[in-house]
Scaffold this active site. Structure first.
Site, PDB file in Angstrom:
ATOM      1  N   CYS A   6      -4.307   2.805  -4.910  1.00  0.00           N
ATOM      2  CA  CYS A   6      -3.678   3.874  -4.520  1.00  0.00           C
ATOM      3  C   CYS A   6      -2.493   4.138  -4.825  1.00  0.00           C
ATOM      4  CB  CYS A   6      -3.457   2.996  -2.901  1.00  0.00           C
ATOM      5  SG  CYS A   6      -2.369   1.514  -2.923  1.00  0.00           S
TER       6      CYS A   6
ATOM      7  N   HIS B  19       0.942  -1.275  -0.110  1.00  0.00           N
ATOM      8  CA  HIS B  19      -0.024   0.004  -0.028  1.00  0.00           C
ATOM      9  C   HIS B  19       1.036   1.330   0.087  1.00  0.00           C
ATOM     10  CE1 HIS B  19      -3.153   2.568   0.743  1.00  0.00           C
ATOM     11  NE2 HIS B  19      -2.539   3.182   1.782  1.00  0.00           N
TER      12      HIS B  19
END
Ligand SMILES: *[C@@H]1O[C@H](CO)[C@@H](O)[C@H](O)[C@H]1NC(C)=O
Ligand SMILES: *[C@@H]1O[C@H](CO)[C@@H](O)[C@H](O)[C@H]1NC(C)=O
Ligand SMILES: *[C@@H]1O[C@H](CO)[C@@H](O)[C@H](O)[C@H]1NC(C)=O
Ligand SMILES: *[C@@H]1O[C@H](CO)[C@@H](O)[C@H](O)[C@H]1NC(C)=O
Ligand SMILES: *[C@@H]1O[C@H](CO)[C@@H](O)[C@H](O)[C@H]1NC(C)=O
Ligand SMILES: *[C@@H]1O[C@H](CO)[C@@H](O)[C@H](O)[C@H]1NC(C)=O
Ligand SMILES: *[C@@H]1O[C@H](CO)[C@@H](O)[C@H](O)[C@H]1NC(C)=O
Ligand SMILES: *[C@@H]1O[C@H](CO)[C@@H](O)[C@H](O)[C@H]1NC(C)=O
Length: 332
Positions: free
Chosen positions: A205, A91
């Site tokens: 993301c 992430h």
């Protein structure tokens, strides 16, 4: 007759009128932007509140000097046989530290209802069309949790910007957040070659972080030379076939066989799950996709058929370099 496809290929910009070839597609299919963000349907309920400590982006003093950090942390790591190897699902976020106030901030973009809901729809009783809870959005909050990013990930200084540049970036984030609404998990490519055609680009993301870096570079930021790798979940297929949107497929004039095929395809994949269950589910897809060579992709709120081919699915952790900036206009 045999010559026709060759001729058409030699004149790809529509010099053959009429039904000789389908309209020229642009690849990758451009990600669709919307005029505004609709409220999520009340059926979509987050297990974890989106952006619980979020705040508005502060206005910085022009003369401030702000350090920018690349932040990355594993979401999930596991080993799955030889096909996928050791998977690193990361992430990404970006950090800012103001030298005038000493305060620091984190900015990221992620799913409102988690990854499973953005990748697979709900098949609801009494509803023909699969139902999606697939919004993603930007989240800005005060603080950088150093330990969280550093432990098995990355916290590294990548550039330094002025308060003016930060404020310009903030305007862009607002626009980006209001117009780029739907999360897209999959990248779809013609083959694993570097030069292979990309049919669809993901929108998740890391793409937000890449756009942010690019925006800062456009504003004059000069980036350090550090290696920056990102996770992509890639499907491999032949040329995608456009099927239609929810109304044209599942509405009264839709093709019932196609509608049933799309529902059947999504039936085994449940969106409710945790990140761990999601990746176990992902592995199940591979089996089904290899067996049938087919995948129904939902992109820009429209459905496409993907004629899947070897190696079907790959999760890669590859370098996408930091942007090369142009000359500083706003100064630091
Ligand atoms: C996915 O969406 C469903 C339906 O709203 C919801 O019940 C579930 O909590 C969501 N999953 C996660 C992990 O948020
Ligand atoms: C982006 O939009 C979401 C959903 O409307 C909102 O919760 C969030 O605060 C916005 N992010 C920023 C940085 O403005
Ligand atoms: C951000 O601020 C917190 C609280 O002051 C501090 O513990 C942390 O080290 C700072 N991190 C960075 C990268 O500046
Ligand atoms: C970091 O890695 C260690 C060793 O593999 C593991 O025990 C720990 O849970 C990881 N921490 C996070 C936040 O993933
Ligand atoms: C940098 O280049 C981008 C794209 O070419 C352009 O839009 C932008 O105005 C340039 N910025 C500066 C500060 O020169
Ligand atoms: C769905 O497709 C039909 C036919 O192509 C089009 O007329 C309609 O506007 C589309 N609906 C939406 C919501 O995009
Ligand atoms: C309906 O969809 C099926 C499955 O995709 C396809 O084979 C068939 O040709 C379609 N029928 C029409 C009339 O378009
Ligand atoms: C980062 O990407 C480069 C090039 O894409 C690759 O050679 C390298 O092994 C990757 N690093 C890690 C830690 O996977």
């Amino acid at each position: 007759l045999l010559l026709l496809p060759l001729l058409a290929a030699a004149a790809p910009y529509g010099s053959f009128p009429g039904p000789l070839r389908s309209p020229q597609r642009r690849w990758p299919v451009p990600y669709r932007r919307f005029d505004y963000r609709p409220k999520a349907d009340p059926y979509c309920q987050a297990r974890y509140t989106f952006c619980p400590t979020g705040s508005a982006i502060p206005v910085m003093k022009k003369e401030d000097v702000i350090e920018v950090y690349r932040l990355q942390t594993p979401v999930w790591e596991f080993k799955y046989g030889d096909l996928l190897g050791h998977l690193k699902i990361m992430h990404d976020a970006v950090g800012f530290k103001s030298s005038l106030t000493g305060r620091n901030y984190t900015m990221e973009w992620y799913e409102l209802f988690q990854l499973g809901n953005c990748t697979f729809p709900h098949l609801r009783p009494g509803m023909d069309a699969p139902f999606w809870c697939n919004q993603g959005a930007a989240c800005f909050y005060e603080g950088i949790d150093d330990a969280h990013w550093k432990e098995n990930g990355t916290l590294v200084h990548v550039t330094t910007i002025s308060g003016t540049m930060f404020n310009e970036m903030a305007k862009w984030v607002k626009y980006d957040n209001e117009t780029g609404i739907y999360y897209e998990t999959w990248t779809v490519k013609a083959s694993p070659n570097k030069q292979a055609t990309v049919w669809f680009d993901s929108y998740e993301c890391s793409k937000f972080i890449l756009r942010t870096y690019q925006k800062l570079a456009d504003l004059g930021a000069v980036f350090k030379r550090v290696q920056t790798n990102y996770t992509s979940i890639i499907l491999f297929s032949g040329e995608p076939v456009y099927l239609g949107n929810e109304t044209s497929i599942f509405g009264p004039l839709g093709n019932r066989t196609l509608a049933a095929d799309v529902r059947d395809f999504y039936d085994p994949f449940k969106p409710y799950q945790t990140v761990r269950e999601f990746f176990v589910g992902l592995v199940k897809i591979i089996d089904r996709v290899i067996l049938n060579h087919e995948f129904y992709l939902f992109y820009n709120l429209e459905y496409w058929f993907l004629p899947m081919k070897f190696p079907y699915l790959k999760i890669v952790y590859e370098e996408i370099p930091l942007p090369v900036g142009n000359k500083t206009a706003f100064g630091v």
